[in-house]
Design a protein around this motif. Sequence first.
Motif, PDB file in Angstrom:
ATOM      1  N   ALA A   1      77.529  24.274   7.058  1.00 19.75           N
ATOM      2  CA  ALA A   1      76.528  23.927   8.072  1.00 19.75           C
ATOM      3  C   ALA A   1      76.461  24.952   9.188  1.00 19.75           C
ATOM      4  CB  ALA A   1      76.816  22.545   8.647  1.00 19.75           C
ATOM      5  N   ASN A   2      77.611  25.575   9.539  1.00 17.15           N
ATOM      6  CA  ASN A   2      77.630  26.533  10.641  1.00 17.15           C
ATOM      7  C   ASN A   2      78.866  27.421  10.508  1.00 17.15           C
ATOM      8  OD1 ASN A   2      79.913  25.265  12.288  1.00 17.15           O
ATOM      9  ND2 ASN A   2      78.493  23.549  12.105  1.00 17.15           N
ATOM     10  N   PRO A   3      78.867  28.584  11.160  1.00 18.53           N
ATOM     11  CA  PRO A   3      80.002  29.512  11.023  1.00 18.53           C
ATOM     12  C   PRO A   3      81.330  28.942  11.513  1.00 18.53           C
ATOM     13  CG  PRO A   3      78.083  30.653  11.918  1.00 18.53           C
ATOM     14  CD  PRO A   3      77.742  29.184  11.911  1.00 18.53           C
ATOM     15  N   THR A   4      81.299  28.095  12.556  1.00 18.55           N
ATOM     16  CA  THR A   4      82.551  27.527  13.074  1.00 18.55           C
ATOM     17  C   THR A   4      83.217  26.649  12.025  1.00 18.55           C
ATOM     18  OG1 THR A   4      81.738  27.572  15.347  1.00 18.55           O
ATOM     19  CG2 THR A   4      83.575  26.095  14.878  1.00 18.55           C
ATOM     20  N   ASP A   5      82.440  25.758  11.399  1.00 20.97           N
ATOM     21  CA  ASP A   5      83.019  24.888  10.375  1.00 20.97           C
ATOM     22  C   ASP A   5      83.478  25.695   9.163  1.00 20.97           C
ATOM     23  OD1 ASP A   5      82.624  22.747  11.985  1.00 20.97           O
ATOM     24  OD2 ASP A   5      81.085  21.787  10.777  1.00 20.97           O
TER      25      ASP A   5
ATOM     26  N   VAL B   1      79.171  19.493  24.218  1.00 19.98           N
ATOM     27  CA  VAL B   1      80.430  19.742  23.510  1.00 19.98           C
ATOM     28  C   VAL B   1      80.225  20.830  22.469  1.00 19.98           C
ATOM     29  CG1 VAL B   1      82.100  18.758  21.882  1.00 19.98           C
ATOM     30  CG2 VAL B   1      81.377  17.448  23.889  1.00 19.98           C
ATOM     31  N   ASP B   2      81.084  21.816  22.495  1.00 20.86           N
ATOM     32  CA  ASP B   2      81.001  22.916  21.540  1.00 20.86           C
ATOM     33  C   ASP B   2      82.425  23.366  21.218  1.00 20.86           C
ATOM     34  OD1 ASP B   2      80.107  24.948  19.930  1.00 20.86           O
ATOM     35  OD2 ASP B   2      79.580  26.299  21.572  1.00 20.86           O
ATOM     36  N   PHE B   3      82.990  22.845  20.144  1.00 23.77           N
ATOM     37  CA  PHE B   3      84.365  23.162  19.770  1.00 23.77           C
ATOM     38  C   PHE B   3      84.468  24.577  19.204  1.00 23.77           C
ATOM     39  CE2 PHE B   3      84.574  18.425  18.973  1.00 23.77           C
ATOM     40  CZ  PHE B   3      85.393  18.155  20.050  1.00 23.77           C
ATOM     41  N   THR B   4      85.543  25.257  19.560  1.00 21.97           N
ATOM     42  CA  THR B   4      85.897  26.496  18.885  1.00 21.97           C
ATOM     43  C   THR B   4      86.786  26.155  17.688  1.00 21.97           C
ATOM     44  OG1 THR B   4      87.913  26.824  20.165  1.00 21.97           O
ATOM     45  CG2 THR B   4      85.864  27.705  21.097  1.00 21.97           C
TER      46      THR B   4
ATOM     47  N   GLU C   1      91.034  18.239  28.108  1.00 22.75           N
ATOM     48  CA  GLU C   1      91.445  19.572  28.534  1.00 22.75           C
ATOM     49  C   GLU C   1      90.745  20.639  27.697  1.00 22.75           C
ATOM     50  OE1 GLU C   1      93.242  22.195  31.042  1.00 22.75           O
ATOM     51  OE2 GLU C   1      93.322  20.011  31.207  1.00 22.75           O
ATOM     52  N   ARG C   2      90.642  20.397  26.402  1.00 22.36           N
ATOM     53  CA  ARG C   2      89.951  21.337  25.517  1.00 22.36           C
ATOM     54  C   ARG C   2      88.480  21.467  25.891  1.00 22.36           C
ATOM     55  NH1 ARG C   2      92.290  25.151  22.124  1.00 22.36           N
ATOM     56  NH2 ARG C   2      94.467  24.551  22.026  1.00 22.36           N
ATOM     57  N   LEU C   3      87.887  20.364  26.349  1.00 23.10           N
ATOM     58  CA  LEU C   3      86.476  20.365  26.727  1.00 23.10           C
ATOM     59  C   LEU C   3      86.265  20.738  28.185  1.00 23.10           C
ATOM     60  CD1 LEU C   3      85.321  17.113  24.888  1.00 23.10           C
ATOM     61  CD2 LEU C   3      85.005  19.483  24.162  1.00 23.10           C
ATOM     62  N   ASN C   4      87.373  20.987  28.897  1.00 27.33           N
ATOM     63  CA  ASN C   4      87.321  21.344  30.319  1.00 27.33           C
ATOM     64  C   ASN C   4      86.587  20.278  31.134  1.00 27.33           C
ATOM     65  OD1 ASN C   4      87.920  22.997  32.521  1.00 27.33           O
ATOM     66  ND2 ASN C   4      85.952  24.066  32.398  1.00 27.33           N
TER      67      ASN C   4
END
Length: 538
Positions: A52-56, A23-26, A280-283
Amino acid sequence: MNESNRVYLYDTTLRDGAQTSGVDFTVADKAAIARELDTLGIDYVEGGWPGANPTDDAFFADAPNLSRARFTAFGMTRRPGRSAANDPGLNALLDSGAPAVCIVGKSWDFHVDMALGITQAENLSLIRDSIAAIVARGREALFDAEHFFDGYKANPDFTLACAKAAYEAGARWVVLCDTNGGTLPHEVEAIVTAVAKSIPGSHLGIHCHNDTENAVANSLAAVRAGARMVQGTLNGLGERCGNANLVSLLPTLVLKLGYETGVGPDGLKRLVHASRLLDERLNRAPNRHAPYVGEAAFAHKGGLHVSAVARDPSSYEHLDPALVGNRRHVLVSDQAGRSNILSRLMEVGITLSPDDPRIGQLVDTVKRREFEGYAYDGAEAGFELLARRALGEVPDYFHLTSFRVLDERRWNARGELVTMSEATTKLEVAGESLMTVAEGNGPVNALDQALRKALIPAYPALEGMRLVDYKVRILTPQDGTKAVTRVMIESADATGHRWTTVGVSANVIDASFNALSDSITYCLFRAGARIDSRTAAA
């Protein structure tokens, strides 16, 4: 509202759920899921760990505007050797703009000694100082007591002292975490009951992992013992075996146990939508057998069951599926009787008299084809086509004259191994004979491409159709490489609607073509495609 009966729901899908393997959310994923949780009526939406990370960081920099849920930042207590005011991690939480801040801290003496290497007294100071700093900045403070249950079983006095330190420093919620997921429901109920003597249940939460398949049961046990906040994730996402599944917990708390939450009847009816939005978001394909929201959750296969459900659904259903946004589903298989067939026909909008002779013929056809290897309890679109063809309702959109598939495996000039498939199809489409050739990364893909090349000019509706799953099962393994195979193809259209068709043959490519051809036909039928001209639009 009876506040003593009110249970608050805290979703950690966007942080703890993001630790799920694969799992890797955008940022866009996080925003869409947060808005859906807010629409449901979830009380707290944990956005992630600022810093913690650029996405957050990007997500918190442009946080969604939530109307019901309290947006929450997650982090940890100040580090040993630093004051709360000079701890970069803690300051990142306070600077995030989130109205609520949840921090995790050690509550097991083993971890204090082994991981932190500090005294127990200093660990209590970390908790007190961090909570006090959050409260001083006007934020709602929550404390996740990591490894609480393991710690309590090893040294209850110290573990309880950690929880009390957070509560006395001003924490709105002290959350007892079964971090390793190994505690059982009777242990959770006993320990939460004991803790509630020192910290009111109105300030106690529960956070369970699913390593013994007990996360939901443990959460319910904690609520029964007095805890009034439950942490979990959509569809049970989470590290290792996952977290407590809020999609199962929510209707159980409300519809089974009578607790009040921020989720009203309209929110409950969105559960299926919320669960599938995440998939659906995670395909990924939704879990058909998920409680409450799965396609099979209210599915009936045995003829006796279906006959009874037709008279009174409560005879074989624990609640009305419409309450959670689901629906009753009648399966058709070699166990089917007339009741199954009639109910399934009604689901797809076909009404026939129970004494119509075609019902008996259809039952016999289904049983014969299932004996040959077809499976209609997992291929509902395949059954609908079978039934509508028997009634003369499916147009002959195209007719296959022949197809041929060639596979090539060779080394190219650069010394790389190359595999390629080429398919040739000859079709009759809208009165024209067409031959098309296409390449693909496998025989099924090549066939699909060749069929589309011939059909899309006449049927533009196929532009949005895509294959989302492909399964092959060997039906006669004793025959070795000559075995009969069953292929099931799941497809979807531009609206997100999914359907499954089935093909059976001793030749896996032939079985694949049969399933693929039915999938295309179903897409055209559902779209109301016309076959009167080459330019007919769907």
